[in-house]
Design an enzyme around this catalytic site. Structure first.
Site, PDB file in Angstrom:
ATOM      1  NE  ARG A 294     -30.482  -2.152 -33.913  1.00 28.59           N
ATOM      2  CZ  ARG A 294     -31.012  -1.618 -35.015  1.00 28.59           C
ATOM      3  NH1 ARG A 294     -31.803  -2.359 -35.782  1.00 28.59           N
ATOM      4  NH2 ARG A 294     -30.771  -0.373 -35.356  1.00 28.59           N
TER       5      ARG A 294
ATOM      6  CB  SER B  22     -27.185   1.849 -30.213  1.00 24.97           C
ATOM      7  OG  SER B  22     -26.978   2.705 -31.309  1.00 24.97           O
TER       8      SER B  22
ATOM      9  CD  GLU C 110     -28.782  -2.810 -30.027  1.00 25.46           C
ATOM     10  OE1 GLU C 110     -28.291  -3.359 -31.031  1.00 25.46           O
ATOM     11  OE2 GLU C 110     -29.136  -1.612 -30.012  1.00 25.46           O
TER      12      GLU C 110
END
Length: 315
Positions: free
Chosen positions: A158, A210, A311
């Site tokens: 990520r 997420s 995130e």
């Protein structure tokens, strides 16, 4: 180009936060992008896509840029170049319908093509880095084009160089992906069904997908936890770090073990079907979401001794 003042960013963030931008500009060509960057040189500028990885904490006292460039073209039989403003899932749907495979496991991930390279989005064992060949950008300072190879993007989990040493210096304008002929219709349908069963529908429930990244811990720490929690899912990483071999532990499992599944704080909620997701359940404020995320993180730290990090980018 389109220029709007005191513009509501509600359509441009999936959390559904009604923050306003002092100036919002949508460009439709590289020449227009260069013109905008030149005209607003030295000002606070933020380039956004669909806003699926952002949490606006207040009004943005600067210039928000958004791309209206949304086309894709084949460079050859196994190479596709897509402009930054094209929705990633729209591109995948088109490729699948045309009989091409390679990106189908990224189906239904919200966001645009440009963000796929910046965030290195991933799902079900595939990351954007696995299918990206190169990334075209505009240098914010010189207004010149620069092409980054896959290696130069320094992709990680990520992560990419565009989130660190290159942050704010380059704007991704297009991405070149590798594809191959193949029937991916069934796989895409299965991925969509799986995601829809677990995740809130974008546009119906505010979220950023997420919220937390899965943590990687030293193998020794993972073994200690496995002694206490034999059923703990764990995935050894092929890459190590300064602390030796690393093991990925799903953040969703950690959060669920702490009892947060379905719990609320203010108008924010941990999604009952997938605890990795925080949603805007009832007119949540940015503070509600931040407070819930912090409480979840603290619980995981206290119970497991593991730090989990958002995130989502707080703006």
């Amino acid at each position: 180009m389109t220029i709007k003042e005191n513009f509501s960013l509600l359509p441009y963030n999936t959390f559904g936060i009604d923050a306003k931008a002092r100036l919002f500009i949508e460009y439709y060509s590289l020449d227009e992008l260069r013109e905008v960057l030149k005209a607003h040189k030295g000002e606070q500028i933020l380039h956004i896509g669909q806003g699926s990885n952002l949490l606006f904490t207040k009004d943005y006292d600067g210039v928000i840029l958004h791309s209206g460039m949304a086309r894709a073209r084949f460079l050859d039989d196994e190479t596709v170049e897509a402009q930054n403003g094209l929705r990633l899932d729209d591109m995948i749907a088109q490729l699948t319908d045309m009989g091409y495979s390679g990106l189908e496991k990224l189906s239904l991930i919200p966001g645009e093509v440009g963000a796929s390279a910046v965030q290195n989005v991933g799902a079900y064992g595939v990351e954007a880095k696995d299918v990206i060949l190169r990334v075209y950008t505009i240098d914010v300072e010189t207004l010149e084009e620069r092409v980054f190879s896959n290696e130069e993007c320094r992709f990680g989990y990520r992560d990419s160089a565009f989130k660190h040493e290159l942050k704010g210096r380059y704007i991704v304008t297009s991405v070149v992906y590798k594809v191959k002929p193949g029937d991916a219709v069934k796989t895409r349908e299965e991925i969509i069904q799986t995601r829809m069963a677990k995740l809130p529908t974008v546009g119906e429930v505010g979220s950023a997908g997420s919220f937390f990244m899965n943590p990687f811990v030293p193998e020794e720490k993972a073994n200690e936890l496995l002694a206490q929690y034999p059923d703990m899912p764990n995935f050894p990483s092929p890459q190590g770090g300064n602390m030796g071999r690393l093991v990925k532990i799903p953040a969703a499992w950690l959060i669920e073990q702490c009892g947060w599944k379905g719990k609320t704080l203010g108008g924010a909620q941990v999604w009952p079907k997938q605890p990795l997701v925080i949603v805007n359940a009832n007119h949540a404020t940015p503070d509600d979401i931040i407070a819930l995320a912090a409480a979840v993180s603290q619980s995981v730290k206290e119970k497991f001794g593991i730090d989990i990090h958002p995130e989502v980018n707080y703006i």
